[in-house]
Write an enzyme that holds these catalytic residues in place. Structure first.
Site, PDB file in Angstrom:
ATOM      1  N   GLU A 233      70.019  -9.083  10.285  1.00  0.00           N
ATOM      2  CA  GLU A 233      69.585  -7.997   9.600  1.00  0.00           C
ATOM      3  C   GLU A 233      69.012  -8.650   8.227  1.00  0.00           C
ATOM      4  OE1 GLU A 233      72.566  -5.512   7.802  1.00  0.00           O
ATOM      5  OE2 GLU A 233      71.243  -3.848   8.015  1.00  0.00           O
TER       6      GLU A 233
ATOM      7  N   CYS B  28      69.436   0.695   6.032  1.00  0.00           N
ATOM      8  CA  CYS B  28      70.064   0.292   7.398  1.00  0.00           C
ATOM      9  C   CYS B  28      69.127   0.518   8.466  1.00  0.00           C
ATOM     10  CB  CYS B  28      71.379   1.068   7.678  1.00  0.00           C
ATOM     11  SG  CYS B  28      71.411   2.951   7.243  1.00  0.00           S
TER      12      CYS B  28
ATOM     13  N   LYS C  64      84.542   5.180  -4.374  1.00  0.00           N
ATOM     14  CA  LYS C  64      84.176   4.018  -4.867  1.00  0.00           C
ATOM     15  C   LYS C  64      82.838   3.540  -4.574  1.00  0.00           C
ATOM     16  CE  LYS C  64      84.402  -0.296  -3.347  1.00  0.00           C
ATOM     17  NZ  LYS C  64      83.625  -0.708  -4.245  1.00  0.00           N
TER      18      LYS C  64
ATOM     19  N   GLU D 225      79.783   2.989   9.144  1.00  0.00           N
ATOM     20  CA  GLU D 225      78.354   3.101   9.321  1.00  0.00           C
ATOM     21  C   GLU D 225      77.883   1.826   8.749  1.00  0.00           C
ATOM     22  OE1 GLU D 225      76.818   5.622  10.836  1.00  0.00           O
ATOM     23  OE2 GLU D 225      77.848   7.176  10.759  1.00  0.00           O
TER      24      GLU D 225
HETATM   25  P1  NAD Z   1      78.856  -4.380   1.622  1.00  0.00           P
HETATM   26  O1  NAD Z   1      79.541  -4.407   3.022  1.00  0.00           O
HETATM   27  O2  NAD Z   1      79.100  -5.682   0.899  1.00  0.00           O
HETATM   28  O3  NAD Z   1      79.653  -3.368   0.883  1.00  0.00           O
HETATM   29  C1  NAD Z   1      79.647  -1.923   0.953  1.00  0.00           C
HETATM   30  C2  NAD Z   1      80.723  -1.314   0.216  1.00  0.00           C
HETATM   31  O4  NAD Z   1      82.119  -1.924   0.514  1.00  0.00           O
HETATM   32  C3  NAD Z   1      80.819  -1.949  -1.337  1.00  0.00           C
HETATM   33  O5  NAD Z   1      81.158  -0.573  -2.065  1.00  0.00           O
HETATM   34  C4  NAD Z   1      81.550  -2.921  -1.553  1.00  0.00           C
HETATM   35  O6  NAD Z   1      82.106  -2.954  -2.965  1.00  0.00           O
HETATM   36  C5  NAD Z   1      82.810  -2.428  -0.735  1.00  0.00           C
HETATM   37  N1  NAD Z   1      83.529  -3.784  -0.184  1.00  0.00           N
HETATM   38  C6  NAD Z   1      83.335  -4.866  -0.173  1.00  0.00           C
HETATM   39  N2  NAD Z   1      84.241  -5.537   0.438  1.00  0.00           N
HETATM   40  C7  NAD Z   1      85.185  -4.773   0.633  1.00  0.00           C
HETATM   41  C8  NAD Z   1      86.611  -4.801   1.488  1.00  0.00           C
HETATM   42  N3  NAD Z   1      87.026  -5.902   1.814  1.00  0.00           N
HETATM   43  N4  NAD Z   1      87.284  -3.533   1.604  1.00  0.00           N
HETATM   44  C9  NAD Z   1      86.827  -2.337   1.350  1.00  0.00           C
HETATM   45  N5  NAD Z   1      85.463  -2.351   0.664  1.00  0.00           N
HETATM   46  C10 NAD Z   1      84.788  -3.462   0.158  1.00  0.00           C
HETATM   47  O7  NAD Z   1      77.749  -3.926   1.983  1.00  0.00           O
HETATM   48  P2  NAD Z   1      76.560  -3.969   0.924  1.00  0.00           P
HETATM   49  O8  NAD Z   1      75.895  -5.155   0.946  1.00  0.00           O
HETATM   50  O9  NAD Z   1      76.696  -2.958  -0.207  1.00  0.00           O
HETATM   51  O10 NAD Z   1      75.251  -2.761   1.740  1.00  0.00           O
HETATM   52  C11 NAD Z   1      74.387  -3.400   2.785  1.00  0.00           C
HETATM   53  C12 NAD Z   1      74.895  -3.033   4.329  1.00  0.00           C
HETATM   54  O11 NAD Z   1      75.067  -1.765   4.345  1.00  0.00           O
HETATM   55  C13 NAD Z   1      73.809  -3.424   5.114  1.00  0.00           C
HETATM   56  O12 NAD Z   1      74.508  -4.145   6.207  1.00  0.00           O
HETATM   57  C14 NAD Z   1      73.370  -2.262   5.545  1.00  0.00           C
HETATM   58  O13 NAD Z   1      72.744  -1.964   6.883  1.00  0.00           O
HETATM   59  C15 NAD Z   1      74.462  -1.270   5.425  1.00  0.00           C
HETATM   60  N6  NAD Z   1      74.413   0.009   5.468  1.00  0.00           N
HETATM   61  C16 NAD Z   1      74.615   0.963   6.739  1.00  0.00           C
HETATM   62  C17 NAD Z   1      74.336   2.071   6.538  1.00  0.00           C
HETATM   63  C18 NAD Z   1      74.631   3.175   7.687  1.00  0.00           C
HETATM   64  O14 NAD Z   1      74.706   4.248   7.710  1.00  0.00           O
HETATM   65  N7  NAD Z   1      74.862   2.579   9.023  1.00  0.00           N
HETATM   66  C19 NAD Z   1      73.727   2.641   5.401  1.00  0.00           C
HETATM   67  C20 NAD Z   1      73.446   1.869   4.493  1.00  0.00           C
HETATM   68  C21 NAD Z   1      73.443   0.666   4.391  1.00  0.00           C
END
Ligand code: NAD
Length: 477
Positions: free
Chosen positions: A377, A280, A173, A246
């Site tokens: 962040e 991230c 997804k 992650e």
């Molecule tokens: P997000 O948490 O809003 O969304 C991530 C994914 O989860 C999307 O596909 C979203 O549709 C889905 N999602 C949203 N709510 C959900 C739920 N309740 N259950 C299951 N899935 C759900 O994150 P974002 O805004 O897309 O990404 C930015 C964040 O990701 C930042 O905090 C960044 O640091 C983190 N990030 C971490 C890494 C790592 O490897 N540690 C890498 C890249 C990004």
């Protein structure tokens, strides 16, 4: 095959293209123009994808490892063939400059190949008392792979490749903000895998919770924010689903007084701002020793002035837009907060009018440690430059966060740099460079930056369960 990357975005369910009654639009963040209309999966369609993955698991998990390795190699070759097309599509949906988009596609190809080269370890222990313990790694079942919008291709492949190699099947997804490259990867790989082995679904805010709560899912591999990670963990608890999380980071860079200031400032500029800081592992707090602070600040600002921000599809663009409007609003709010609290901007601070979610690089002059720009962040180009005096103090400040993802230390004294690195409570620390990653090196967060790792053998094993068969009276086997 002939893949049209410009239109016809369909989900992949049970090896077939699938559209849906409901749809939503995807925008180019540089222009705010609609670039595609994509399916918004219904619950019935998600159920069908999970059912297809469950059926496919029976055979795929029993398929010889060599065949699964060969499938990943074929996927790598196919993706490599379409590098230019995926580069353009990734820039259109995500905003990043073409050069960064091409690097992302290249990384996916490299990761598929490196994962294909792995074996699953097995051990045999003869205890000398007539018992033999045979331990092997078996696949878990159906994996839900959930990716964010900052590196939509990389973070999908980091999950798909080890999951499939280990013998699992997958329901991927993507983020609703960047679904296009994932939908097209589903189409690209459709004839390379048995039906149901890799399903790609697409939808809005309902789809993530439907997927993580689904009783047919055995493991969740999630990259995203810490807040969402907590919700994912909750969804997983009912059936004790395996999880890899992650999550967010607030990485510190610590610059010692003996560095080459211009060179280090140039490297850390990109360490902080690449992908418009939607990374991230971006440097999100930059600690510079007080004796070189002014010189360092000047070098960083000079570097910022030379970088062009704009549409990633235009030649010469170094930094693209923020990927989506909600994130754009969050970053603008952080800048407004710094203005309200009287923080001095060494660069940036104004938001241009016009189309596109553009935020110029903002460098903040030594804000207090409890400023929002230091504590939160940012996930956008707002960097606090912070002064420190001694090493114990800076290590304490660097660790004074709930996050524990990455960090870096910069000094000519490698022994000292190493000793500082070891004291940082993070999953990765780079010394005198930043963001080098390898498919063979595990990567993950400590504290609230995550659970488990991706990449390397350790990352692969997260897609397996351990099974031990203990045999009595088989010493000769
Ligand atoms: P997000 O948490 O809003 O969304 C991530 C994914 O989860 C999307 O596909 C979203 O549709 C889905 N999602 C949203 N709510 C959900 C739920 N309740 N259950 C299951 N899935 C759900 O994150 P974002 O805004 O897309 O990404 C930015 C964040 O990701 C930042 O905090 C960044 O640091 C983190 N990030 C971490 C890494 C790592 O490897 N540690 C890498 C890249 C990004």
């Amino acid at each position: 095959m002939q893949l049209n990357l410009d239109s016809g975005y369909t989900m992949t369910v049970n090896g077939r293209a699938e559209t849906s009654a409901q749809t939503f639009d995807v925008l180019n963040p540089a222009t705010e123009e609609r670039i595609a209309t994509v399916p918004d999966a219904s619950l019935a369609q998600l159920n069908e994808a999970v059912a297809a993955a469950t059926r496919a698991f029976a055979q795929w998990s029993e398929t010889a490892l060599e065949r699964r390795q060969a499938a990943l190699l074929a996927m790598a070759d196919r993706l490599e063939e379409y590098t230019e097309g995926f580069m353009r599509l990734l820039t259109r949906e995500q905003g990043k400059p073409h050069a960064d988009a091409r690097a992302e596609v290249g990384r996916c190809v490299a990761w598929l190949r490196a994962t294909a080269a792995r074996d699953l370890p097995a051990t045999r222990l003869d205890d000398g008392a007539g018992r033999v313990f045979e331990t092997r790694h078996v696949p878990i079942g159906v994996v839900a792979a959930i990716a964010p919008w900052n590196f939509p291709m990389t973070l999908a492949i980091w999950k798909i490749a080890p999951a499939l190699l280990a013998g699992n099947t997958v329901v991927l997804k993507p983020s609703p903000f960047t679904p296009l490259t994932s939908l097209k990867m589903g189409e690209l790989f459709r004839d390379l895998l048995p039906p149901g082995v890799l399903n790609v679904v697409c939808g809005g805010d309902r789809l993530g919770p439907w997927l993580t709560e689904h009783p047919g899912i055995d493991k969740i591999a999630f990259t995203g924010s810490t807040a969402t990670g907590r919700r994912v963990m909750q969804s997983a608890s009912g059936r004790l689903k395996r999880i890899t999380l992650e999550l967010g980071g607030n990485d510190a860079a610590i610059v010692l007084p003996d560095v080459d200031v211009r060179e280090t400032a140039a490297k850390l500029f990109w360490g902080a701002f690449r992908n418009s800081s939607q990374f991230c592992l971006a440097t999100k707090r930059l600690y510079v020793h007080e004796s070189i602070y002014d010189e360092f600040a000047a070098a960083l600002v000079e570097h910022a002035r030379g970088v062009v921000m704009g549409d990633g599809a235009q030649p010469g663009t170094g930094l693209g837009p923020i990927q989506n409007r909600p994130q754009y609003e969050r970053v603008k709010d952080l800048i407004a907060d710094a203005h309200r609290n009287g923080v001095r901007f060494l660069a940036g601070g104004d938001i241009p009018q016009g189309k596109g979610y553009f935020v110029p690089v903002a460098i903040l002059d030594n804000p207090p440690d409890d400023a929002r720009s230091v504590v939160e962040e940012a996930f956008g180009p707002v960097l606090p430059l912070l002064k420190y005096r001694d090493i114990d103090e800076v290590v304490q400040r660097a660790n004074d966060t709930d996050y524990g993802l990455g960090g870096s230390v910069w000094s000519k004294d490698l022994a000292l740099a190493r000793s500082i690195a070891r004291r940082l409570e993070t999953g990765t620390v780079w010394i005198n460079h930043i963001h080098a990653m390898s498919p063979d090196v595990p990567f993950g967060g400590r504290k609230q930056s995550g659970l488990g790792v991706e990449n390397g053998l350790e990352g692969l094993l997260e897609y397996t369960s351990v099974q031990t068969v203990a045999v009595l009276g088989d010493e000769a086997a």
